[in-house]
Write an enzyme that holds these catalytic residues in place. Sequence first.
Site, PDB file in Angstrom:
ATOM      1  CG  HIS A   1      -2.077  -0.863   1.063  1.00 26.20           C
ATOM      2  ND1 HIS A   1      -3.002  -0.713   2.017  1.00 26.20           N
ATOM      3  CD2 HIS A   1      -2.348  -1.904   0.309  1.00 26.20           C
ATOM      4  CE1 HIS A   1      -3.938  -1.914   1.822  1.00 26.20           C
ATOM      5  NE2 HIS A   1      -3.683  -2.277   0.610  1.00 26.20           N
TER       6      HIS A   1
ATOM      7  CE1 TYR B   1      -5.520   3.235   9.113  1.00 25.21           C
ATOM      8  CE2 TYR B   1      -5.798   3.107  11.644  1.00 25.21           C
ATOM      9  CZ  TYR B   1      -5.022   2.802  10.299  1.00 25.21           C
ATOM     10  OH  TYR B   1      -3.968   2.021  10.748  1.00 25.21           O
TER      11      TYR B   1
ATOM     12  N   PRO C   1      -3.931  -0.178  18.883  1.00 23.30           N
ATOM     13  CG  PRO C   1      -5.948  -1.543  18.313  1.00 23.30           C
ATOM     14  CD  PRO C   1      -5.329  -0.775  19.478  1.00 23.30           C
TER      15      PRO C   1
ATOM     16  CE  LYS D   1       3.801   3.160  13.519  1.00 22.81           C
ATOM     17  NZ  LYS D   1       4.414   2.945  12.166  1.00 22.81           N
TER      18      LYS D   1
ATOM     19  CE1 TYR E   1      -1.521   3.783   9.320  1.00 13.97           C
ATOM     20  CE2 TYR E   1      -0.414   2.995   7.902  1.00 13.97           C
ATOM     21  CZ  TYR E   1      -1.529   2.900   8.368  1.00 13.97           C
ATOM     22  OH  TYR E   1      -2.325   1.792   8.463  1.00 13.97           O
TER      23      TYR E   1
HETATM   24  C1  PHB Z   1      -5.130  -4.922  10.812  1.00 19.27           C
HETATM   25  O1  PHB Z   1      -5.104  -5.073   9.469  1.00 19.27           O
HETATM   26  O2  PHB Z   1      -5.741  -5.902  11.425  1.00 19.27           O
HETATM   27  C2  PHB Z   1      -5.029  -3.379  11.086  1.00 19.27           C
HETATM   28  C3  PHB Z   1      -4.620  -2.487  10.159  1.00 19.27           C
HETATM   29  C4  PHB Z   1      -4.093  -1.350  10.585  1.00 19.27           C
HETATM   30  C5  PHB Z   1      -4.524  -1.099  12.150  1.00 19.27           C
HETATM   31  C6  PHB Z   1      -4.945  -1.994  13.032  1.00 19.27           C
HETATM   32  C7  PHB Z   1      -5.300  -3.439  12.451  1.00 19.27           C
HETATM   33  O3  PHB Z   1      -4.056   0.194  12.504  1.00 19.27           O
END
Ligand code: PHB
Length: 397
Positions: free
Chosen positions: A75, A204, A295, A299, A387
């Site tokens: 990505h 997000y 989460p 990280k 990120y």
């Molecule tokens: C996930 O793909 O499970 C995932 C991705 C990004 C995050 C948290 C979990 O910030």
Amino acid sequence: MIHIKTQVGIIGAGPSGMVLANWLRKHGIDAAIIELRSREYVEGRVRAGLVEQNTKDILKELGLDARMKKEGIVHDGVYLSFDEERVHIPFGELTGGRTITIYGQQEITKDLTDAWLQEGGELHFETRATKIVDFDTKRPKIHFEKDGEEGILECDFVAACDGFHGIGRKTLPKKSFQSYDITYPFSWLGILANVEPSTDELIYAYHENGFALHSLRSETVSRLYVQVDNDESVDNWSDDRIWSELSKRLATPGWELKEGPIVEKGITPMRSHMIDSLRSGRLLLAGDAAHIVPPTGGKGMNLAIADVKHMVDAFVAYYKTNSETLLDTYTNDALRRIWRAQDFSNFMTKLFHKQDAHGSFTYRLQKAKFDYLKVSRAYKTTIAENYVGLPFESFKN
Ligand code: PHB
Ligand code: APR
């Protein structure tokens, strides 16, 4: 009584323990691993799947990235959404070509475990480390139990890669560290669904009903999350309710969420946890044993593997040049990145979660941040570089 002797005794076969073992082997340093759970359990644990640039570079250096390169999805950006308005953050353009890859954490653990065992590495599943002793001497010992039999793993160093509930942190002398905690007043309800992702990159989202995240695992499997109260139970969340909340919270004009069969549901609490010492004598901690991040930002695993990089540098310096300098600086070398990740994870959590009434002061501050990031390349860059993960060189004094 089972008796094992090695150079580095590792507790835990999660990402930190397995990266450490494989990396030490590359340098000709012996290691043996003790893991409480069965192999099936460890490899079946569904966890986050965001692999940042440094982690990709490390797996490549170890020659263990073949399956991730084949099956993982690169990505080059992320979508951030607030009150149904969506902004794109292009990573490569803002960070000089750094990206992330979506590849399940348990797949990485599996690849590392396979590689370790294939070359005859010592790894004891279903074996509980019960006590770490003599870490203030040159020959520490891990006491363990396997199939009802007691054992001792005698080594030069103990690497406690045994997660939040392990014995590593509990063994550190109480007076040698301070701990720091934040418990957030919300949790994530996560689902795995057999449906094509409705997005090419992660989304997000802040919404007046609460946070939502659209992630994915493959072209046919999506991973999504919604913010729920801490005392929620999955029983209150029917598949219909989950899809309906997700499509409201992730909405933006002209976009639609695809629905499909949900194959897994689970609730994860959100916390930040830190201790400010990762070492006492010949006991060193890495990963979740020493820190937990919420989460939001993905990280956790990356930070665990970054700790291991510093640990490997310290062990290599010790065994190759008899220098203890990097052992002495291990805590501080690791802590600089950990605090950065704590801040970023906390920032992302606070920006996108519903913390107070929609329209409150807190909400308006969140919205002000989002409005700023829409127009500011500098703010977008801040988010992008955190990120994808800052390079190790950034943390040198
Ligand atoms: C996930 O793909 O499970 C995932 C991705 C990004 C995050 C948290 C979990 O910030
Ligand atoms: N004896 C042996 N093994 C133990 C013991 C013990 N007493 N206690 C814990 N373990 C094992 C656990 O069973 C687990 O498999 O230690 C391992 C720790 O692995 P992880 O929890 O995956 O921790 P870590 O390797 O540091 O990886 C951090 O995991 O929770 C995620 O978000 C987090 O992605 C991050 C990653």
